[in-house]
Design an enzyme around this catalytic site. Structure first.
Site, PDB file in Angstrom:
ATOM      1  N   ARG A  51       0.893  -0.975  -0.036  1.00 37.02           N
ATOM      2  CA  ARG A  51      -0.169  -0.001   0.089  1.00 37.02           C
ATOM      3  C   ARG A  51       1.033   1.178  -0.041  1.00 37.02           C
ATOM      4  O   ARG A  51       0.380   2.325  -0.313  1.00 37.02           O
ATOM      5  CB  ARG A  51      -1.020   0.047   1.436  1.00 37.02           C
ATOM      6  CG  ARG A  51      -2.287  -0.651   1.094  1.00 37.02           C
ATOM      7  CD  ARG A  51      -2.811  -0.733   2.447  1.00 37.02           C
ATOM      8  NE  ARG A  51      -2.071  -1.314   3.513  1.00 37.02           N
ATOM      9  CZ  ARG A  51      -2.203  -1.728   4.629  1.00 37.02           C
ATOM     10  NH1 ARG A  51      -3.718  -1.491   5.160  1.00 37.02           N
ATOM     11  NH2 ARG A  51      -1.598  -2.215   5.306  1.00 37.02           N
ATOM     12  N   HIS A 240      -0.374 -28.252  10.628  1.00 32.62           N
ATOM     13  CA  HIS A 240       1.174 -29.126  10.532  1.00 32.62           C
ATOM     14  C   HIS A 240       1.081 -30.565  11.291  1.00 32.62           C
ATOM     15  O   HIS A 240       1.357 -31.532  10.680  1.00 32.62           O
ATOM     16  CB  HIS A 240       2.199 -28.177  11.293  1.00 32.62           C
ATOM     17  CG  HIS A 240       2.413 -26.807  10.963  1.00 32.62           C
ATOM     18  ND1 HIS A 240       1.983 -26.521   9.543  1.00 32.62           N
ATOM     19  CD2 HIS A 240       2.741 -25.670  11.564  1.00 32.62           C
ATOM     20  CE1 HIS A 240       2.375 -25.292   9.430  1.00 32.62           C
ATOM     21  NE2 HIS A 240       2.647 -24.618  10.489  1.00 32.62           N
TER      22      HIS A 240
END
Ligand code: BG6
Length: 482
Positions: A51, A240
Site C-alpha cells: 500500500r 502441521h
C-alpha cells in the site's frame, strides 16, 4: 547424492503483502537462494505489491537491509544479491480501490507463467481475487497461492474455498502448509514407501502407539493478536500436526502424484474418531526468569487460549484400529523439536525373563533439528551374567550420512514456491482436505469450556503441563524426547 537443479520456466510472481513479514523473512530469501542456485531463469520477475508509495529502488534497499538483518544465507554474495534485487519490482496497489491495478496489469507479461501469492490476511483473499479478475489480471493458467490460516473453523474455511473456487479451478489453487515443504517431512514418504522393511509391520498388529511432538522453545513473540484467536490447536494441530499424521498413517498411494497422495491423506482425516474430553490436555505458559507469561505476551491478563495441547487420537480404519496416536505441541517448552516416534509391540511370544524398564523397539524420525532416524533395538547385554537384555539406539543423522549435500537442502519455501511455478500440487493442501481437518477440529475446540481440568498452567522451559504425562501414564506409556 547428486543435487540436481532443474530450472523452472520464466514467470511473473506477484506477491500481495510485499512489505509484510512473510515476504521479507521467508519468500524473498527463499527466492534469492533459488536465484543463486540458478533455478530461476534470468527473466523471472517478482512483483511485490504493497500500500505504501515506494519506488523500486527504495523497496529493493529495504529488502537488502532486512536480508542483512536476519541475516539471509549467502547475503554476502554481492553480485548475486544485486542481480536478484534488480529482478524485483514494487507496485503500489490499493486492493480495496482502483488505484494501481492498471499499472500492475501493464507489468504482467502474456507469455510466461503467472502466479499470485496472497501473503495477506484471509479476509482480503476475496477482495483481491475479485479485483484481479475485474482488472483482467487473471489468466486461464495462472496460479493462486494462499497462506495459512486457511479459515478459523469449518464455516470460514468453506467460505474461503467458495470465494476461491468461484474464480479458479482447484488445479490453480495452492494452499500452503509449509511443513509439507520440509525435506524431512517428505522423507516420511520416502522412508515408508521406499523401503520394503516397514510397510508390512506398519499397522495395529505390530505398532503399539505413535507419538507426534512439535515443540518450540520460543513464545508467541509479536503475533499475540493472531495467536490469541487461534491457540495451539488452530495454529499447529489443524495443519502441521495433521499433515504429519496423514503422512504417517495413510495407505500407500498408487502413484507419487498430487491427487493420489491427497486422496489418501483425506481418507486419514475422515477416519479420525471423536476425541473424548479426557483425551485432551490444554495448557498455557507462565512467566519464568527473564521470560514473560503467555498472558503478558498476548496482552490479555485473563486469556484462556492454549499455548500447549496434547491429544489422544484414534483412527477408525482397518489399518490403525486399536493403535492410539498421541499428539502434542506447545510453545516455551524445554527445546525446539519435531519428532515422530513409532513404538512397536513386543513379540507375541516372549522367551526371555521379564525385565523392568524395558521400553521396547521403536523408530523415531527427527524432523528438526538434527534430522535423522533412530531405531531403538533390544540386544543382549554383552559379557557374562546370563541372558540379560539391553536396549541400544541405531542412530543415523542425515547430516552425517549425506555430508555437505544435507546442508544444501532447500528450505520449505524454496521448494514450495518453485513447485507453484512448476505446477506441482503434491505438497499443497486440497480444499476438501482443509475442510475435513476443520470438521474434526471444530467439535474439540467447541468443547474447551467443558474440559474436566480446564486450562493447566506450565512453567516455561518445561515439557508442558504434568497432566499431559498423565494422558500417557493412564495407558502405561510415556512421552519420548524433549
Ligand atoms: C507456523 C505457526 O505455521 O509454524 C507458528 O503459525 C510456528 O506458530 C511455526 O512457530 C513453526 O514452524 P517451523 O518451521 O519453525 O517449525
Amino acid at each position: 547424492m547428486v543435487t540436481t537443479v532443474i530450472p523452472v520456466e520464466p514467470f511473473d510472481l506477484v506477491i500481495f503483502g510485499g512489505t509484510g513479514d512473510l515476504a521479507r523473512r521467508k519468500l524473498l530469501p527463499a527466492l534469492f537462494q533459488r536465484w543463486r542456485a540458478r533455478q530461476m531463469p534470468e527473466n523471472a520477475r517478482v512483483i511485490c505489491v504493497g500500500r505504501q508509495p515506494l519506488s523500486d529502488e527504495s523497496y529493493r534497499s529495504r529488502i537488502e537491509t532486512s536480508f542483512r538483518e536476519f541475516p539471509v544465507p549467502c547475503v554476502e554474495d554481492r553480485e548475486a544479491l544485486g542481480e536478484f534485487l534488480n529482478g524485483i519490482c514494487y507496485a503500489r496497489v490499493d486492493v480495496n480501490g482502483s488505484d494501481g491495478w492498471s499499472e500492475l496489469r501493464r507489468m504482467l507479461r502474456q507469455d510466461v507463467i503467472r502466479a499470485f501469492y496472497l501473503s495477506v490476511a484471509p479476509s482480503l483473499f476475496g477482495v483481491i481475487t475479485a479485483m484481479a479478475t475485474e482488472w483482467k489480471l487473471v489468466s486461464p493458467d495462472c496460479r493462486i497461492v494462499v497462506e495459512k490460516p486457511f479459515g478459523h473453523d469449518l464455516a470460514s474455511a468453506r467460505n474461503l474455498n467458495a470465494e476461491l473456487s468461484g474464480r479458479f479451478d482447484e488445479r490453480q489453487i495452492y494452499r500452503i502448509d509449509h511443513y509439507l515443504g520440509k525435506e524431512t517431512v517428505q522423507n516420511l514418504m520416502a522412508l515408508r514407501f521406499g523401503n520394503s522393511l516397514f510397510e508390512p509391520i506398519w499397522n495395529s498388529q505390530y505398532v503399539d502407539h505413535i507419538q507426534i511432538s512439535v515443540a518450540e522453545s520460543g513464545g508467541i513473540g509479536g503475533r499475540g493478536s493472531y495467536y490469541d484467536e487461534a491457540g495451539a490447536m488452530r495454529d499447529m494441530v489443524q495443519n502441521h500436526l495433521m499433515q504429519l499424521l496423514c503422512l504417517i498413517a495413510m495407505e500407500p498411494p498408487a502413484q507419487f502424484e498430487a491427487d493420489a497422495i491427497r486422496d489418501e491423506k483425506l481418507k486419514v482425516i475422515k477416519s479420525l474418531g471423536r476425541v473424548a474430553k479426557d483425551d485432551v490436555v490444554r495448557g498455557q505458559y507462565l512467566s519464568g526468569p527473564g521470560v514473560a507469561s503467555y498472558r503478558d505476551e498476548c496482552g490479555d491478563p485473563v486469556s484462556e487460549t492454549e499455548s500447549f495441547v496434547a491429544l489422544r487420537v484414534h483412527l477408525d480404519n482397518w489399518r490403525w484400529s486399536g493403535t492410539p496416536f498421541y499428539l502434542r505441541t506447545g510453545k516455551r517448552l524445554r527445546s525446539t523439536l519435531t519428532e515422530v516416534s513409532v513404538a512397536f509391540k513386543d513379540p507375541v511370544h516372549w522367551i526371555f525373563e521379564e525385565q523392568a524398564n524395558r521400553k521396547g523397539t521403536s523408530l523415531t524420525i527427527r524432523l528438526q533439528p538434527n534430522e535423522g532416524i533412530t531405531m531403538r533395538m533390544t540386544i543382549k547385554d554383552p559379557g557374562p551374567g546370563g541372558m540379560r537384555l539391553t536396549e541400544v539406539p541405531l542412530d543415523m543423522t542425515f547430516a552425517e550420512a549425506l555430508g555437505s549435500n544435507a546442508e544444501a537442502m532447500p528450505n520449505a519455501y524454496e521448494r514450495l514456491v518453485m513447485d507453484v511455478i512448476r505446477g506441482n500440487q503434491t505438497l499443497f493442501m486440497r480444499g476438501d482436505e482443509v475442510e475435513a481437518a476443520w470438521a474434526w477440529i471444530d467439535p474439540i475446540a467447541a468443547g474447551w469450556a467443558d474440559l474436566p481440568g480446564g486450562l493447566y498452567m506450565y512453567d516455561p522451559g518445561s515439557d508442558g503441563p504434568v497432566q499431559s504425562h498423565a494422558l500417557l501414564h493412564r495407558d502405561r506409556r510415556d512421552w519420548q524426547g524433549l
